[in-house]
Design a protein around this motif. Structure first.
Motif, PDB file in Angstrom:
ATOM      1  N   MET A  10       3.208  -1.461  -3.854  1.00 18.70           N
ATOM      2  CA  MET A  10       2.860  -2.706  -4.029  1.00 18.70           C
ATOM      3  C   MET A  10       1.697  -3.283  -3.195  1.00 18.70           C
ATOM      4  O   MET A  10       1.199  -2.634  -2.210  1.00 18.70           O
ATOM      5  CB  MET A  10       4.025  -3.884  -3.488  1.00 18.70           C
ATOM      6  CG  MET A  10       5.427  -3.181  -3.882  1.00 18.70           C
ATOM      7  SD  MET A  10       6.260  -4.431  -4.621  1.00 18.70           S
ATOM      8  CE  MET A  10       7.670  -3.288  -4.808  1.00 18.70           C
ATOM      9  N   GLN A  11       0.745  -4.082  -4.151  1.00 21.56           N
ATOM     10  CA  GLN A  11      -0.239  -4.896  -3.030  1.00 21.56           C
ATOM     11  C   GLN A  11      -0.260  -6.146  -3.602  1.00 21.56           C
ATOM     12  O   GLN A  11      -0.009  -6.688  -4.672  1.00 21.56           O
ATOM     13  CB  GLN A  11      -1.387  -4.313  -3.866  1.00 21.56           C
ATOM     14  CG  GLN A  11      -2.877  -4.502  -3.169  1.00 21.56           C
ATOM     15  CD  GLN A  11      -3.870  -3.847  -3.874  1.00 21.56           C
ATOM     16  OE1 GLN A  11      -3.736  -2.868  -4.707  1.00 21.56           O
ATOM     17  NE2 GLN A  11      -4.991  -4.490  -3.845  1.00 21.56           N
ATOM     18  N   PRO A  25      -4.230  -4.010   2.054  1.00 20.70           N
ATOM     19  CA  PRO A  25      -3.200  -3.262   2.328  1.00 20.70           C
ATOM     20  C   PRO A  25      -2.285  -2.769   0.908  1.00 20.70           C
ATOM     21  O   PRO A  25      -2.175  -3.637  -0.059  1.00 20.70           O
ATOM     22  CB  PRO A  25      -2.299  -3.743   3.249  1.00 20.70           C
ATOM     23  CG  PRO A  25      -3.178  -4.344   4.090  1.00 20.70           C
ATOM     24  CD  PRO A  25      -4.064  -5.066   3.025  1.00 20.70           C
ATOM     25  N   GLN A  26      -2.023  -1.669   0.805  1.00 15.58           N
ATOM     26  CA  GLN A  26      -1.071  -1.330  -0.352  1.00 15.58           C
ATOM     27  C   GLN A  26       0.528  -0.617   0.262  1.00 15.58           C
ATOM     28  O   GLN A  26      -0.054   0.394   1.194  1.00 15.58           O
ATOM     29  CB  GLN A  26      -1.608  -0.107  -1.463  1.00 15.58           C
ATOM     30  CG  GLN A  26      -2.891  -0.526  -1.951  1.00 15.58           C
ATOM     31  CD  GLN A  26      -3.624   0.176  -2.875  1.00 15.58           C
ATOM     32  OE1 GLN A  26      -3.741   1.582  -2.601  1.00 15.58           O
ATOM     33  NE2 GLN A  26      -4.432  -0.113  -3.941  1.00 15.58           N
ATOM     34  N   TRP A  27       1.433  -0.954   0.018  1.00 16.17           N
ATOM     35  CA  TRP A  27       2.612  -0.691   0.553  1.00 16.17           C
ATOM     36  C   TRP A  27       3.452   0.461  -0.297  1.00 16.17           C
ATOM     37  O   TRP A  27       3.530  -0.018  -1.345  1.00 16.17           O
ATOM     38  CB  TRP A  27       3.412  -1.502   1.366  1.00 16.17           C
ATOM     39  CG  TRP A  27       2.706  -2.102   2.484  1.00 16.17           C
ATOM     40  CD1 TRP A  27       1.738  -3.084   2.579  1.00 16.17           C
ATOM     41  CD2 TRP A  27       3.170  -1.713   3.730  1.00 16.17           C
ATOM     42  NE1 TRP A  27       1.600  -3.536   3.995  1.00 16.17           N
ATOM     43  CE2 TRP A  27       2.421  -2.685   4.923  1.00 16.17           C
ATOM     44  CE3 TRP A  27       4.116  -1.096   4.459  1.00 16.17           C
ATOM     45  CZ2 TRP A  27       2.433  -2.637   6.120  1.00 16.17           C
ATOM     46  CZ3 TRP A  27       4.135  -1.101   5.786  1.00 16.17           C
ATOM     47  CH2 TRP A  27       3.550  -1.836   6.619  1.00 16.17           C
ATOM     48  N   ASP A  28       4.194   1.150   0.067  1.00 15.99           N
ATOM     49  CA  ASP A  28       5.166   2.085  -0.409  1.00 15.99           C
ATOM     50  C   ASP A  28       6.419   1.586   0.099  1.00 15.99           C
ATOM     51  O   ASP A  28       6.901   1.743   1.448  1.00 15.99           O
ATOM     52  CB  ASP A  28       5.023   3.536  -0.389  1.00 15.99           C
ATOM     53  CG  ASP A  28       5.960   4.403  -1.209  1.00 15.99           C
ATOM     54  OD1 ASP A  28       7.149   3.687  -1.332  1.00 15.99           O
ATOM     55  OD2 ASP A  28       5.997   5.358  -1.199  1.00 15.99           O
ATOM     56  N   GLN A  53      -3.295   7.488   8.472  1.00 22.33           N
ATOM     57  CA  GLN A  53      -4.045   8.129   7.665  1.00 22.33           C
ATOM     58  C   GLN A  53      -3.720   7.570   6.247  1.00 22.33           C
ATOM     59  O   GLN A  53      -3.047   8.190   5.326  1.00 22.33           O
ATOM     60  CB  GLN A  53      -3.777   9.615   7.488  1.00 22.33           C
ATOM     61  CG  GLN A  53      -4.093  10.284   9.058  1.00 22.33           C
ATOM     62  CD  GLN A  53      -5.186  11.159   9.021  1.00 22.33           C
ATOM     63  OE1 GLN A  53      -5.490  12.150   8.129  1.00 22.33           O
ATOM     64  NE2 GLN A  53      -6.033  10.873  10.094  1.00 22.33           N
ATOM     65  N   VAL A  54      -4.512   6.693   5.868  1.00 25.39           N
ATOM     66  CA  VAL A  54      -4.341   5.806   4.596  1.00 25.39           C
ATOM     67  C   VAL A  54      -5.573   6.370   3.544  1.00 25.39           C
ATOM     68  O   VAL A  54      -6.673   6.502   4.161  1.00 25.39           O
ATOM     69  CB  VAL A  54      -4.029   4.509   4.655  1.00 25.39           C
ATOM     70  CG1 VAL A  54      -2.947   4.010   5.298  1.00 25.39           C
ATOM     71  CG2 VAL A  54      -5.541   3.948   5.186  1.00 25.39           C
ATOM     72  N   ARG A  55      -5.358   6.105   2.476  1.00 25.31           N
ATOM     73  CA  ARG A  55      -6.260   6.546   1.393  1.00 25.31           C
ATOM     74  C   ARG A  55      -6.850   5.034   1.047  1.00 25.31           C
ATOM     75  O   ARG A  55      -6.545   3.986   1.365  1.00 25.31           O
ATOM     76  CB  ARG A  55      -5.839   6.922   0.115  1.00 25.31           C
ATOM     77  CG  ARG A  55      -4.858   6.073  -0.780  1.00 25.31           C
ATOM     78  CD  ARG A  55      -4.809   6.314  -2.130  1.00 25.31           C
ATOM     79  NE  ARG A  55      -3.844   5.414  -2.880  1.00 25.31           N
ATOM     80  CZ  ARG A  55      -2.490   5.207  -2.890  1.00 25.31           C
ATOM     81  NH1 ARG A  55      -1.765   6.259  -2.496  1.00 25.31           N
ATOM     82  NH2 ARG A  55      -2.230   4.302  -3.418  1.00 25.31           N
ATOM     83  N   VAL A  56      -8.159   5.356   0.505  1.00 28.85           N
ATOM     84  CA  VAL A  56      -9.050   3.990   0.282  1.00 28.85           C
ATOM     85  C   VAL A  56      -9.237   4.139  -1.246  1.00 28.85           C
ATOM     86  O   VAL A  56      -9.636   5.157  -1.982  1.00 28.85           O
ATOM     87  CB  VAL A  56     -10.181   3.925   1.019  1.00 28.85           C
ATOM     88  CG1 VAL A  56     -11.282   5.165   0.740  1.00 28.85           C
ATOM     89  CG2 VAL A  56     -10.856   2.442   0.900  1.00 28.85           C
ATOM     90  N   LEU A  64       2.467   2.140   5.154  1.00 25.09           N
ATOM     91  CA  LEU A  64       1.149   1.754   4.519  1.00 25.09           C
ATOM     92  C   LEU A  64       0.867   3.049   3.916  1.00 25.09           C
ATOM     93  O   LEU A  64       0.487   4.040   4.302  1.00 25.09           O
ATOM     94  CB  LEU A  64       0.508   1.229   5.679  1.00 25.09           C
ATOM     95  CG  LEU A  64      -1.188   0.537   5.394  1.00 25.09           C
ATOM     96  CD1 LEU A  64      -0.860  -0.707   4.657  1.00 25.09           C
ATOM     97  CD2 LEU A  64      -1.561   0.336   6.866  1.00 25.09           C
ATOM     98  N   ILE A  65       0.303   2.936   2.499  1.00 27.62           N
ATOM     99  CA  ILE A  65      -0.190   4.118   2.147  1.00 27.62           C
ATOM    100  C   ILE A  65      -1.788   4.262   1.695  1.00 27.62           C
ATOM    101  O   ILE A  65      -2.537   5.001   1.423  1.00 27.62           O
ATOM    102  CB  ILE A  65       0.504   4.567   0.642  1.00 27.62           C
ATOM    103  CG1 ILE A  65       0.699   3.127  -0.105  1.00 27.62           C
ATOM    104  CG2 ILE A  65       1.863   5.098   0.939  1.00 27.62           C
ATOM    105  CD1 ILE A  65       1.157   3.542  -1.602  1.00 27.62           C
TER     106      ILE A  65
END
Ligand code: C2E
Ligand code: CA
Ligand code: CA
Ligand code: CA
Length: 279
Positions: free
Chosen positions: A255-256, A45-48, A111-114, A54-55
């Motif tokens: 962040m990740q 996961p990557q967070w804003d 709806q997150v990007r990959v 969760l982005i």
């Protein structure tokens, strides 16, 4: 001393033979593993932190060997790259990741990007753009949910060719990120010439960012530069609350890292997405 010297020499030559043998074996097994699809894609996961959402998810390949268990990409990606096997493997990863993320979207998850890693050999393959088009069409994933993680080393090799490829990807709406930023090429000129969306600060600078003045200065400089060039910036390898606090206070919000979550297999990600649905 003479005796020792000879032994050392023997040791090195045996070691070299063994490495050549290991590599040969690894190449052979890798070829088989690709045919038999002994791989899984894990997702991190990557967070804003600004929007507390969760982005994205970074796709990270895992080799699951029936006997040896999990083999680290640090071990086999370089071999795949040298032998050209990265092309079929990379295509498999891209297809799996796009199909999986589209499935999550269709199931109503956020709806997150990959983010998918692209190695140098892949970036230079003549049919890269056609392959990506084909995979997006097959899986139904809208292009704006795909981000490619590229590294400075090969982007700079042939700037004109690079620009042409990046422009093709960009018009489709694909996001472009520079991975391991700060470890590679020293000229930053390309940042304003290439259509880059985001830079990923390499985890080697984050590791000691609260203890080392030098690393802190580098990270601050990267964040500042990203801001003035209006690029998004994400820190990778964030493991502690102190690192998180430092980054936030300097204006890096994405962040990740293990502080949030490790790379996870599909069913764990499904649970994670469900838990974080309403944030
Ligand atoms: P990378 O692209 O820089 O990926 C980040 C690596 O850091 C991943 O290692 C991830 O598991 C690890 N990591 C994430 N958060 C933390 C943290 O908080 N602390 C620490 N210590 N590590 C963290 P992983 O999955 O072992 O992958 C290693 C490398 O292998 C990747 O580095 C990437 O260069 C390559 N790789 C992985 N999957 C693919 C792929 O599908 N295609 C290509 N071309 N390369 C891949
Ligand atoms: Ca990456
Ligand atoms: Ca990285
Ligand atoms: Ca790395």
């Amino acid at each position: 001393a003479k005796e020792k010297g000879r032994n050392n020499f023997q040791f090195f030559s045996e070691e070299m033979n063994r490495n050549a043998y290991d590599r040969h074996m690894l190449e052979h097994r890798l070829r088989e593993a690709i045919e038999q699809e002994h791989f899984q894609v894990y997702y991190q996961p990557q967070w804003d932190m600004q929007t507390r959402s969760l982005i994205g998810l970074e796709a990270l390949v895992r080799w699951i060997d029936p006997e040896e268990g999990m083999i680290s990409p640090a071990r086999f990606i370089p071999v795949a790259e040298e032998t050209g096997l990265i092309r079929p493997l990379g295509e498999w990863v891209l297809r799996s990741a796009c199909a999986q993320v589209q499935a999550w979207h269709e199931e109503g998850y956020p709806q997150v990007r990959v983010g998918v890693n692209i190695s140098g050999r892949q970036f230079r393959q003549p049919d890269l753009v056609a392959m990506i088009d084909r995979i997006l069409a097959e899986t139904g994933l809208p292009a704006e949910f795909l981000e490619l993680e590229l590294t400075e080393s090969y982007l700079m090799e042939d700037a004109e060719a690079t620009n042409r490829i990046l422009a093709f990807l960009k018009v489709r709406g694909i996001d472009l990120a520079i991975d391991d930023f700060g470890t590679g090429y020293s000229s930053l000129n390309y940042l304003k010439n290439f259509p880059i969306d985001r830079i990923k600060i390499d985890q080697s600078f984050i590791r000691d960012v609260t203890g080392s003045r030098d690393d802190a200065a580098i990270v601050e400089a990267i964040i500042g530069m990203a801001q003035s060039l209006e690029l998004d910036v994400i820190a990778e390898g964030v493991e502690t609350a102190e690192q998180l606090k430092f980054l936030q206070s300097r204006g890096c919000q994405e962040m990740q890292g293990y502080f949030f979550a490790r790379p996870m297999p599909v069913d764990e990600v499904s649970r994670y997405l469900a838990e974080n649905r309403d944030r």
